[in-house]
Design an enzyme around this catalytic site. Structure first.
Site, PDB file in Angstrom:
ATOM      1  N   ASP A  69       0.816  -1.206   0.000  1.00  0.00           N
ATOM      2  CA  ASP A  69       0.000   0.000   0.000  1.00  0.00           C
ATOM      3  C   ASP A  69       0.855   1.263   0.000  1.00  0.00           C
ATOM      4  O   ASP A  69       0.375   2.331   0.352  1.00  0.00           O
ATOM      5  CB  ASP A  69      -0.890  -0.022   1.275  1.00  0.00           C
ATOM      6  N   CYS A 105     -20.480 -11.643  -8.356  1.00  0.00           N
ATOM      7  CA  CYS A 105     -21.484 -10.767  -7.721  1.00  0.00           C
ATOM      8  C   CYS A 105     -22.878 -11.065  -8.277  1.00  0.00           C
ATOM      9  O   CYS A 105     -23.874 -10.930  -7.563  1.00  0.00           O
ATOM     10  CB  CYS A 105     -21.159  -9.301  -7.973  1.00  0.00           C
ATOM     11  N   CYS A 127     -26.629  -9.490  -7.332  1.00  0.00           N
ATOM     12  CA  CYS A 127     -26.623  -8.935  -5.969  1.00  0.00           C
ATOM     13  C   CYS A 127     -26.310  -7.436  -5.986  1.00  0.00           C
ATOM     14  O   CYS A 127     -25.467  -6.979  -6.750  1.00  0.00           O
ATOM     15  CB  CYS A 127     -25.577  -9.682  -5.136  1.00  0.00           C
ATOM     16  N   CYS A 156     -24.392  -4.348  -1.288  1.00  0.00           N
ATOM     17  CA  CYS A 156     -23.466  -3.297  -0.852  1.00  0.00           C
ATOM     18  C   CYS A 156     -23.925  -1.919  -1.340  1.00  0.00           C
ATOM     19  O   CYS A 156     -23.811  -0.922  -0.620  1.00  0.00           O
ATOM     20  CB  CYS A 156     -22.046  -3.598  -1.340  1.00  0.00           C
ATOM     21  N   CYS A 169     -21.918  -8.176   2.525  1.00  0.00           N
ATOM     22  CA  CYS A 169     -21.616  -9.010   1.350  1.00  0.00           C
ATOM     23  C   CYS A 169     -21.813 -10.490   1.681  1.00  0.00           C
ATOM     24  O   CYS A 169     -21.267 -10.992   2.664  1.00  0.00           O
ATOM     25  CB  CYS A 169     -20.180  -8.759   0.901  1.00  0.00           C
TER      26      CYS A 169
HETATM   27 FE1  SF4 Z   1     -20.883  -8.170  -4.983  1.00  0.00          FE
HETATM   28 FE2  SF4 Z   1     -20.739  -8.487  -2.323  1.00  0.00          FE
HETATM   29 FE3  SF4 Z   1     -21.633  -6.168  -3.366  1.00  0.00          FE
HETATM   30 FE4  SF4 Z   1     -23.157  -8.378  -3.520  1.00  0.00          FE
HETATM   31  S1  SF4 Z   1     -22.551  -7.281  -1.631  1.00  0.00           S
HETATM   32  S2  SF4 Z   1     -22.738  -6.897  -5.190  1.00  0.00           S
HETATM   33  S3  SF4 Z   1     -21.587  -9.962  -3.824  1.00  0.00           S
HETATM   34  S4  SF4 Z   1     -19.572  -7.003  -3.575  1.00  0.00           S
END
Ligand code: SF4
Length: 344
Positions: free
Chosen positions: A134, A192, A195, A198, A256
């Site tokens: 980083d 993902c 979904c 997030c 997530c």
């Molecule tokens: Fe992707 Fe996790 Fe966001 Fe769902 S919560 S869209 S799996 S990053």
């Protein structure tokens, strides 16, 4: 020491990386820099906010890894998990501190292990290397994806199918030609799917559509940026949404589904954090990532969290902060006092 062989396999890298304490490891060629144009566009559209290390002349260094290590051939990407099982909810009156800050500063831990890994590899081949945590201009999530460590989720975190996203990354840049394992050192598919947890959960709506049809982070809205990177006043429009996050934010990871098994550690009392003197703050967080916020920024964040708590018991420490010498802390404390019920 006698050099046994000049060739190092991806398998050997993984084995040695595991032995020195990395739960994740993979190899990527340094010949291509994936995602640089995407990064450049993100910077050019102002979404990096005031993070100068992303926007100044160092931005373009990310286009060529030879600028970091001449004659670089391969990058060993590694990850360490950081969440331990513990308290999953945050009690009233406590402040949330991002889970990755628990324990010794990860910069120190990962660097030490990368140096050990380089030393172990040097028993097999003669090469130049540079350990990165980083601290250098490198698109590390993109490199990690190339090395097979995970995909970049809509929350812009790297997600590993088995481990989720609660891990920290490091890289060993090397002049070694390490043939990537065709089964392991390849970018995994994006899992993902449909979904949007997030995106829906982010209190400041910081995950926004990107021009290429995906998603990106508007860092200027991100609670991690506002509580860690931003110096000076936090824009008022975001203060309520910050809730009790006093250093960083894990919300887009907490929701997530790939992090289902993860839990958080206990959160400290806001009153205890507000009572820290500057010397005590330095002592308590000296070797942790929290020190990055600096004392003034940290108290500013604690004042916001107290204002968002609705708890009258915080009027007294806030009044004390409002009367202090630090103009930024005092202004945030006054803002917080205006939000709390008055004592009768
Ligand atoms: Fe992707 Fe996790 Fe966001 Fe769902 S919560 S869209 S799996 S990053």
């Amino acid at each position: 020491m006698e050099i046994v062989t000049q060739s190092v396999s991806s398998h050997l890298v993984r084995q040695l990386a595991a032995e020195v304490g990395f739960q994740l490891a993979g190899v990527a060629s340094a010949a291509v820099v994936p995602d640089f144009d995407r990064f450049r566009g993100w910077v050019d559209r102002g979404l990096a906010g005031e993070m100068r290390y992303l926007t100044d002349r160092r931005a373009d260094v990310r286009s060529d890894m030879n600028l970091l290590l001449p004659d670089i051939k391969s990058v060993i990407s590694v990850g360490i998990l950081y969440v331990t099982v513990g308290q999953a909810t945050s009690p009233a009156g406590s402040g949330r501190i991002a889970a990755y800050t628990a324990g010794e500063d990860y910069h120190i831990v990962i660097k030490r292990r990368l140096e050990t890994l380089a030393a172990r590899l040097s028993e097999h081949a003669d090469f130049q290397w540079r350990a990165c945590v980083d601290t250098v201009p490198l698109l590390e999530r993109s490199v990690a994806r190339q090395a097979g460590l995970g995909w970049i989720g809509k929350n812009t975190c790297l997600i590993n199918q088995e481990e989720g996203s609660y891990f920290l990354l490091g890289e060993l840049l090397t002049t070694l030609e390490i043939a990537p394992d065709p089964a392991l050192d390849v970018p995994p598919p994006d899992r993902c799917g449909t979904c949007t947890r997030c995106i829906d959960a982010c209190p400041t709506a910081a995950i926004v559509p990107s021009p290429d049809g995906g998603f990106e982070l508007d860092a200027r809205r991100c609670i991690s940026y506002l509580t860690i990177e931003l110096r000076g006043a936090v824009p008022e429009e975001f203060r309520a949404a910050i809730g009790n996050n006093v250093f960083g934010c894990d919300i887009c990871q907490d929701v997530c589904p790939w992090n289902n098994e993860a839990h958080r550690g206990g959160d400290p009392r806001l009153s205890d954090l507000a009572a820290l003197t500057e010397v005590e703050f330095r002592d308590r967080f000296r070797h942790t990532a929290v020190s990055r916020a600096k004392y003034s920024g940290f108290l500013r964040n604690v004042a916001i969290a107290m204002g968002n708590s609705g708890m009258t018991e915080f009027r007294e420490p806030l009044e004390w902060m409002a009367a202090g010498d630090d103009a930024i802390v005092a202004e945030h404390a006054r803002w917080a006092l205006d939000r709390l019920p008055r004592l009768t």
